[in-house]
Design a protein around this motif. Structure first.
Motif, PDB file in Angstrom:
ATOM      1  N   UNK A 125       7.416  -9.473 -44.884  1.00 33.72           N
ATOM      2  CA  UNK A 125       8.749  -9.099 -45.348  1.00 33.72           C
ATOM      3  C   UNK A 125       9.767  -9.679 -44.382  1.00 33.72           C
ATOM      4  N   UNK A 126      10.674  -8.835 -43.888  1.00 36.12           N
ATOM      5  CA  UNK A 126      11.701  -9.344 -42.971  1.00 36.12           C
ATOM      6  C   UNK A 126      11.316  -9.204 -41.504  1.00 36.12           C
ATOM      7  N   UNK A 127      10.119  -8.671 -41.230  1.00 33.17           N
ATOM      8  CA  UNK A 127       9.767  -8.422 -39.827  1.00 33.17           C
ATOM      9  C   UNK A 127       9.547  -9.731 -39.062  1.00 33.17           C
ATOM     10  N   UNK A 128      10.261  -9.889 -37.958  1.00 37.10           N
ATOM     11  CA  UNK A 128      10.123 -11.067 -37.100  1.00 37.10           C
ATOM     12  C   UNK A 128      10.049 -10.595 -35.651  1.00 37.10           C
ATOM     13  N   UNK A 129       9.463 -11.385 -34.776  1.00 34.05           N
ATOM     14  CA  UNK A 129       9.492 -11.012 -33.358  1.00 34.05           C
ATOM     15  C   UNK A 129      10.939 -10.918 -32.859  1.00 34.05           C
ATOM     16  N   UNK A 130      11.148 -10.080 -31.839  1.00 30.85           N
ATOM     17  CA  UNK A 130      12.473 -10.033 -31.200  1.00 30.85           C
ATOM     18  C   UNK A 130      12.669 -11.251 -30.317  1.00 30.85           C
ATOM     19  N   UNK A 172      10.488 -27.986 -34.176  1.00 32.24           N
ATOM     20  CA  UNK A 172      11.303 -27.881 -35.387  1.00 32.24           C
ATOM     21  C   UNK A 172      11.610 -26.415 -35.698  1.00 32.24           C
ATOM     22  N   UNK A 173      10.582 -25.590 -35.580  1.00 29.70           N
ATOM     23  CA  UNK A 173      10.750 -24.147 -35.799  1.00 29.70           C
ATOM     24  C   UNK A 173      11.757 -23.573 -34.780  1.00 29.70           C
ATOM     25  N   UNK A 174      11.668 -24.049 -33.541  1.00 29.31           N
ATOM     26  CA  UNK A 174      12.586 -23.552 -32.498  1.00 29.31           C
ATOM     27  C   UNK A 174      14.023 -23.953 -32.817  1.00 29.31           C
ATOM     28  N   UNK A 175      14.198 -25.142 -33.399  1.00 27.94           N
ATOM     29  CA  UNK A 175      15.561 -25.558 -33.774  1.00 27.94           C
ATOM     30  C   UNK A 175      16.068 -24.723 -34.945  1.00 27.94           C
ATOM     31  N   UNK A 180      15.904 -16.654 -31.713  1.00 29.96           N
ATOM     32  CA  UNK A 180      14.640 -15.951 -31.473  1.00 29.96           C
ATOM     33  C   UNK A 180      13.679 -16.740 -30.586  1.00 29.96           C
ATOM     34  N   UNK A 181      13.582 -18.049 -30.802  1.00 28.57           N
ATOM     35  CA  UNK A 181      12.556 -18.840 -30.099  1.00 28.57           C
ATOM     36  C   UNK A 181      13.150 -19.522 -28.874  1.00 28.57           C
ATOM     37  N   UNK A 182      12.637 -19.168 -27.704  1.00 30.32           N
ATOM     38  CA  UNK A 182      13.083 -19.808 -26.460  1.00 30.32           C
ATOM     39  C   UNK A 182      12.070 -20.868 -26.067  1.00 30.32           C
TER      40      UNK A 182
END
Ligand code: TYD
Length: 210
Positions: A125-130, A172-175, A180-182
């Motif tokens: 669903x909408x759950x993503x890591x912090x 690409x995911x980090x961009x 969220x993604x460091x």
């Protein structure tokens, strides 16, 4: 009010993620932060069995089967471990999560991003890591570090061009999700990487206790 955080660690094989995970967990425990440590694929009895199948290098499977098994393990992991732990106020630290599916099954195996996005929204669903810590290293350095390990699993034994595509997909995911993604430069010495991680954790701890 304290709020529990969900942190994931990512990187190509040999990025040094496991070493950093250990010191990150020690850092949180020193600060008495209730912490659950888990991993993907795996983290539940069913997930660990799927992990054994997925990493077994004698196992041949269609790339979509591979992706579906990763997400099946994840569905169980969310239901049995991640969501209950967060609800009880524990921080959850997962060695890999969905970004790995985009990197390995998307970048590495060439599955379309949209198919993975469909599985992602179905599964979580909408759950993503912090916070996601992506340890970025060149394929050459990653391979050199994995080279020190005796046996390679089904992913580690892939050719350098596979790992190059995995790395590019992570970037690409980090961009796509810069909040969220460091991206952490994991070519640096271990202590410098550790300091970068602790800086990010300090910030997160501060936002969690506001
Ligand atoms: P890894 O996390 O590297 O464990 P270890 O440190 O014990 O080798 O191994 C898990 C492997 O699974 C890794 O090569 C990446 C792969 N993987 C995927 O291909 N897709 C996924 O969604 C996940 C979670 C992992």
């Amino acid at each position: 009010m304290e709020s529990a955080k969900f942190i994931t660690l990512e990187g190509i094989d040999g990025a040094g993620k496991t070493t950093q995970l250990e010191s990150l967990v020690a850092w949180l425990r020193e600060r008495k932060v209730p912490t659950v440590v888990t991993r993907e694929p795996g983290g539940t009895p069913l997930g660990e069995q799927l992990r054994a199948i997925l990493l077994d290098k004698s196992m041949v499977m269609h790339p979509e089967t591979e992706a579906l098994l990763m997400f099946a393990a994840r569905r169980e992991h969310l239901d049995k471990v991640i969501v209950p732990a967060l609800a009880q106020g524990s921080w959850v630290i997962s060695d890999r999560f969905t970004d790995a599916s985009f990197a390995y099954q998307g970048g590495g195996r060439g599955l379309r991003w949209e198919k993975l996005e469909a599985l992602e929204s179905w599964t979580q669903g909408g759950l993503q890591p912090d916070l996601t810590l992506y340890f970025d290293v060149s394929v050459a350095l990653g391979q050199q570090r994995v080279g020190a390990i005796k046996t390679r699993d089904r992913f580690e034994q892939e050719q350098p061009d596979f790992h190059q595509r995995v790395r590019e997909a992570y970037l690409m995911r980090a961009r796509q999700f810069p909040q969220r993604i460091c991206v952490i430069d994991a070519h640096q010495p271990v202590d410098a990487v550790k300091a970068a991680v602790e800086h990010l954790l300090n910030n997160l701890l501060a936002t969690g206790s506001e």
